[in-house]
Design an enzyme around this catalytic site. Structure first.
Site, mmCIF file in Angstrom:
data_model
loop_
_atom_site.group_PDB
_atom_site.id
_atom_site.type_symbol
_atom_site.label_atom_id
_atom_site.label_comp_id
_atom_site.label_asym_id
_atom_site.label_seq_id
_atom_site.Cartn_x
_atom_site.Cartn_y
_atom_site.Cartn_z
ATOM 1 N N GLN A 36 -13.738 1.388 -10.804
ATOM 2 C CA GLN A 36 -14.291 0.442 -11.767
ATOM 3 C C GLN A 36 -15.747 0.128 -11.430
ATOM 4 O OE1 GLN A 36 -11.632 -2.920 -11.563
ATOM 5 N NE2 GLN A 36 -11.810 -3.136 -9.357
ATOM 6 N N HIS A 60 -10.290 0.995 -7.909
ATOM 7 C CA HIS A 60 -9.292 0.100 -8.492
ATOM 8 C C HIS A 60 -7.922 0.452 -7.942
ATOM 9 C CE1 HIS A 60 -7.507 -1.889 -12.383
ATOM 10 N NE2 HIS A 60 -6.979 -2.346 -11.277
ATOM 11 N N ASN A 96 -11.805 -6.582 -4.041
ATOM 12 C CA ASN A 96 -11.400 -7.303 -5.248
ATOM 13 C C ASN A 96 -12.689 -7.808 -5.888
ATOM 14 O OD1 ASN A 96 -10.510 -8.998 -7.239
ATOM 15 N ND2 ASN A 96 -9.046 -10.094 -5.963
ATOM 16 N N VAL A 97 -13.117 -7.145 -6.940
ATOM 17 C CA VAL A 97 -14.421 -7.429 -7.543
ATOM 18 C C VAL A 97 -14.514 -8.879 -8.005
ATOM 19 C CG1 VAL A 97 -15.991 -6.790 -9.419
ATOM 20 C CG2 VAL A 97 -14.687 -5.020 -8.216
ATOM 21 N N PHE A 106 -5.300 -8.168 -2.945
ATOM 22 C CA PHE A 106 -5.471 -7.046 -3.874
ATOM 23 C C PHE A 106 -4.873 -5.765 -3.292
ATOM 24 C CE2 PHE A 106 -8.772 -4.065 -5.949
ATOM 25 C CZ PHE A 106 -7.976 -3.872 -7.062
ATOM 26 N N LYS A 109 -1.069 -5.898 -3.273
ATOM 27 C CA LYS A 109 -0.509 -5.688 -4.612
ATOM 28 C C LYS A 109 -0.537 -4.208 -4.983
ATOM 29 C CE LYS A 109 -1.170 -6.916 -9.479
ATOM 30 N NZ LYS A 109 -1.985 -7.688 -10.452
ATOM 31 N N GLN A 110 -1.658 -3.539 -4.688
ATOM 32 C CA GLN A 110 -1.765 -2.116 -5.012
ATOM 33 C C GLN A 110 -0.754 -1.289 -4.216
ATOM 34 O OE1 GLN A 110 -3.792 -0.404 -7.336
ATOM 35 N NE2 GLN A 110 -4.040 -2.486 -8.124
ATOM 36 N N LYS A 113 2.910 -2.105 -5.632
ATOM 37 C CA LYS A 113 3.124 -1.641 -7.004
ATOM 38 C C LYS A 113 3.004 -0.123 -7.128
ATOM 39 C CE LYS A 113 1.634 -2.451 -11.793
ATOM 40 N NZ LYS A 113 0.716 -3.232 -12.671
ATOM 41 N N HIS A 114 2.023 0.482 -6.450
ATOM 42 C CA HIS A 114 1.723 1.896 -6.648
ATOM 43 C C HIS A 114 1.911 2.741 -5.386
ATOM 44 C CE1 HIS A 114 0.082 0.951 -10.598
ATOM 45 N NE2 HIS A 114 -0.687 0.023 -10.044
#
Length: 226
Positions: A36, A60, A96-97, A106, A109-110, A113-114
């Site tokens: 991003q 991101h 985390n921008v 951040f 979470k990444q 989730k991924h």
């Protein structure tokens, strides 16, 4: 078999079907490496970014994905662990921008989730984050670097879509990226660029899932600010 027994059997069969269907969604057939552009992210945020943005594309996420069907998310995994040796690099390439004091939130979470769904080829949390660092730095999959090599610099100028796409293709063996733009009353800006690789992270592929017709994130052919 009595009525109660029939209910029990139906319940067991239904539970088995749900288990099979849910487990089948864990697989994936390619990776999205999404970056991003910090100023654009902040310009289009509903709340101001806490820190001044750098004129850089930063990570991101690295997301296991499917060309068709749902992407895997939230796979079972071990508890997130602090990464003291990697964090100094992650703070630069994967902040985390919106609020850099919450970088670790951040990353966590990444991962949950991924990253937790990225095995194989990525076996654990350290392997996942270390791979992203290598992709961005060592393997030169940094979008800012790729654009700069094609003499496209972040000067706030309006660009043609074909020029941006061709520049990125020059760094991905001529494979098509996925571009995300956003528009407001003042501008249309390039917000995100996704580079796609096969499920083993060994070669680039054409990104298989463009935004659908009518999406507000489709980039126009001209006047894209970067």
């Amino acid at each position: 078999m009595g009525f109660t027994g029939m209910i029990y059997m139906v319940t067991m069969v239904f539970s088995l079907i749900v288990l099979i269907l849910s487990s089948s969604t864990v697989g994936f057939d390619y990776f999205q490496f999404t970056q991003q552009y910090q100023p654009a992210v902040c310009n289009f945020s509903s709340t101001p970014c806490k820190d001044p943005p750098d004129k850089l594309f930063t990570v991101h996420g690295l997301w296991p994905s499917n060309a068709k069907g749902n992407d895997p998310e939230g796979c079972k995994t071990q508890k997130y662990q602090k990464m003291q040796t990697l964090e100094p690099q992650l703070e630069t390439i994967w902040p985390n921008v919106y609020n850099r004091t919450t970088n670790e939130v951040f990353w966590r979470k990444q991962w949950y989730k991924h990253g937790s769904c990225a095995s194989p080829p990525l076996q654990n949390q350290t392997h996942y984050f270390d791979t992203v660092i290598k992709m961005y730095r060592t393997q030169k999959q940094n979008v800012s670097y790729i654009l700069s090599r094609a003499n496209i610099e972040p000067k706030g100028e309006k660009r043609a879509l074909v020029d941006i796409e061709n520049a990125i293709r020059s760094g991905t063996n001529n494979k098509a990226p996925k571009l995300k733009c956003q528009t407001n009353a003042r501008m249309t800006a390039l917000v995100e660029v996704t580079l796609c690789s096969d499920s083993n992270l060994t070669q680039f592929i054409n990104c298989p899932r463009p935004f659908p017709p009518g999406s507000p994130f489709i980039c126009p052919t001209d006047n894209i600010q970067y």
